[in-house]
Design a protein around this motif. Structure first.
Motif, PDB file in Angstrom:
ATOM      1  N   ALA A  23      42.858  90.268  -0.361  1.00 36.08           N
ATOM      2  CA  ALA A  23      43.202  88.982  -0.969  1.00 36.08           C
ATOM      3  C   ALA A  23      44.673  88.960  -1.387  1.00 36.08           C
ATOM      4  O   ALA A  23      45.385  87.977  -1.154  1.00 36.08           O
ATOM      5  CB  ALA A  23      42.312  88.695  -2.174  1.00 36.08           C
ATOM      6  N   GLU A  34      38.703  83.520   1.227  1.00 37.99           N
ATOM      7  CA  GLU A  34      37.521  82.815   0.732  1.00 37.99           C
ATOM      8  C   GLU A  34      36.291  83.678   1.007  1.00 37.99           C
ATOM      9  O   GLU A  34      36.115  84.180   2.106  1.00 37.99           O
ATOM     10  CB  GLU A  34      37.374  81.477   1.457  1.00 37.99           C
ATOM     11  CG  GLU A  34      36.146  80.710   1.082  1.00 37.99           C
ATOM     12  CD  GLU A  34      35.963  79.463   1.943  1.00 37.99           C
ATOM     13  OE1 GLU A  34      34.818  79.016   2.043  1.00 37.99           O
ATOM     14  OE2 GLU A  34      36.939  78.975   2.503  1.00 37.99           O
ATOM     15  N   SER A  57      38.444  86.894  -4.609  1.00 34.66           N
ATOM     16  CA  SER A  57      39.208  85.945  -3.798  1.00 34.66           C
ATOM     17  C   SER A  57      40.621  85.746  -4.300  1.00 34.66           C
ATOM     18  O   SER A  57      41.540  85.519  -3.524  1.00 34.66           O
ATOM     19  CB  SER A  57      38.506  84.589  -3.767  1.00 34.66           C
ATOM     20  OG  SER A  57      37.279  84.679  -3.101  1.00 34.66           O
TER      21      SER A  57
END
Length: 61
Positions: A23, A34, A57
């Motif tokens: 991420a 996501e 995320s």
């Protein structure tokens, strides 16, 4: 980047660290990560580590 976690049955600390690193790399390149369809079990395991799918995320603190 999209991560479909529907088949994840175990979420350990090393897996969480890997997703956080991914991420952060995505965010550094202007992208996003996501995570969708995380199982209840994996969600509970994240909660035991003080994390949520959203934390992962976002590249967690």
């Amino acid at each position: 980047m999209h991560l479909d976690a529907s088949n994840v049955t175990h979420m350990g600390a090393l897996a969480a660290q890997l997703i956080i690193a991914a991420a952060r790399a995505q965010h550094a390149q202007g992208g996003t990560l996501e995570i969708s369809a995380i199982s209840d079990r994996a969600g509970r395991q994240l909660a035991m580590m003080g994390l949520t799918p959203e934390h992962l995320s976002e590249g967690a603190p």
